[in-house]
Design an enzyme around this catalytic site. Structure first.
Site, PDB file in Angstrom:
ATOM      1  N   CYS A  69       0.857  -1.130  -0.038  1.00  0.00           N
ATOM      2  CA  CYS A  69       0.053   0.021  -0.072  1.00  0.00           C
ATOM      3  C   CYS A  69       0.993   1.275  -0.015  1.00  0.00           C
ATOM      4  CB  CYS A  69      -0.710  -0.099   1.398  1.00  0.00           C
ATOM      5  SG  CYS A  69      -1.601   1.420   1.579  1.00  0.00           S
ATOM      6  N   CYS A 181      -1.117   4.052  -6.263  1.00  0.00           N
ATOM      7  CA  CYS A 181      -1.938   3.244  -5.159  1.00  0.00           C
ATOM      8  C   CYS A 181      -1.996   1.945  -5.737  1.00  0.00           C
ATOM      9  CB  CYS A 181      -3.235   4.231  -5.098  1.00  0.00           C
ATOM     10  SG  CYS A 181      -4.370   3.219  -4.367  1.00  0.00           S
TER      11      CYS A 181
HETATM   12  N1  DGL Z   1      -3.861   0.421  -1.787  1.00  0.00           N
HETATM   13  C1  DGL Z   1      -3.758   1.830  -0.833  1.00  0.00           C
HETATM   14  C2  DGL Z   1      -2.802   2.486  -1.578  1.00  0.00           C
HETATM   15  O1  DGL Z   1      -1.683   1.873  -2.272  1.00  0.00           O
HETATM   16  C3  DGL Z   1      -4.773   2.506  -0.611  1.00  0.00           C
HETATM   17  C4  DGL Z   1      -6.226   2.619  -0.795  1.00  0.00           C
HETATM   18  C5  DGL Z   1      -7.145   3.060   0.146  1.00  0.00           C
HETATM   19  O2  DGL Z   1      -7.405   2.409   1.300  1.00  0.00           O
HETATM   20  O3  DGL Z   1      -7.287   4.302   0.263  1.00  0.00           O
HETATM   21  O4  DGL Z   1      -2.650   3.420  -1.388  1.00  0.00           O
END
Ligand code: DGL
Length: 260
Positions: A69, A181
């Site tokens: 993430c 993201c």
């Molecule tokens: N998948 C996450 C990222 O790479 C974040 C998504 C979220 O929970 O806002 O930032």
């Protein structure tokens, strides 16, 4: 190996780790109770990630943590690395590759609001603003759209166009887009369709996978998790819609974990 994210975004990281290390077992934690991280304060994200690692470390013999993430990595990776004595790998946005491949010197970076606001990302962008046109979009909507797509809910072109509007109206649009993201990697085809010329999409999984691979090459630690475990932090009917994905990644143990 623990891999975690607020949702299915981290599956794009898992997919690559699995390709390179097909024999390794993993725990995937879907912190759906914390979703979306992009809307949360930095203090929440730091505390949440500490809670996750501590909880899982007490339940399972994990050797390495992969923060799949960008939001958590940009905000808390440096803190987590100091706090824990096991290797922690994060997914961090980088523009090095984008700078190399752009032909029109216009690069887009799109990420959650929290990632864009973070000091890490601010420093990253300011490093290149003198030599490149860097366009930024901060959105918490796109991660929701990716969550829906995975659950077979169709992606609305209208919604996508609304998010990318600031770039669509530009006389010179970015030819290279960094997807900051992990959720966004699932939407490359749909994003491509709203632009009229081919876009180079970049994301951070290659780097992350290489670090994880190196770790396992250099360690004598035997694998100590005997199956692939999928954990979620909140029960919802939505979880059932993920079953086909869970089968694809050979999760044979699925349960809820308490992160309160
Ligand atoms: N998948 C996450 C990222 O790479 C974040 C998504 C979220 O929970 O806002 O930032």
């Amino acid at each position: 190996m623990l891999i975690f994210d607020s949702g299915i975004g981290g599956i794009s990281i898992l997919e690559n780790i699995k390709k390179k290390l097909p024999k390794k077992n993993y725990i995937y934690l879907l912190d759906n109770k914390g979703f979306p991280y992009g809307e949360k304060k930095e203090s929440f994200i730091i505390q949440r990630s500490i809670k996750i690692i501590n909880t899982i470390k007490n339940l399972y013999p994990i050797q390495i943590v992969v923060i799949a993430c960008n939001t958590v990595s940009t905000i808390s990776l440096h803190i987590l690395k100091k706090k824990f004595n096991i290797p922690i790998v994060g997914v961090l946005p980088s523009l090095d590759q984008a700078i190399k491949i752009t032909k029109n010197n216009n690069i887009g970076i799109i990420a959650t609001k929290a990632t864009i606001k973070s000091l890490y990302t601010k420093n990253l962008i300011s490093k290149y603003t003198n030599s490149m046109n860097i366009k930024v979009i901060a959105t918490n909507e796109l991660a929701r759209i990716a969550e829906n797509k995975i659950r077979k809910i169709s992606v609305s072109n209208f919604e996508l166009k609304k998010i990318f509007y600031p770039w669509i109206i530009l006389a010179v649009q970015p030819d290279t887009i960094y997807l900051g993201c992990t959720h966004f990697s699932f939407l490359k085809n749909e994003i491509q369709k709203i632009f009229h010329k081919p876009i180079n999409f970049l994301d951070s999984y290659t780097n992350t996978t290489e670090i994880v691979k190196k770790y396992f090459l250099n360690t004598k630690n035997n694998q100590n998790i005997k199956k692939n475990i999928f954990l979620y932090s909140k029960y919802s009917k939505n979880i059932n819609k993920l079953l086909y994905i869970l089968e694809k990644y050979e999760f044979n143990d699925i349960s809820k974990v308490n992160l309160n």
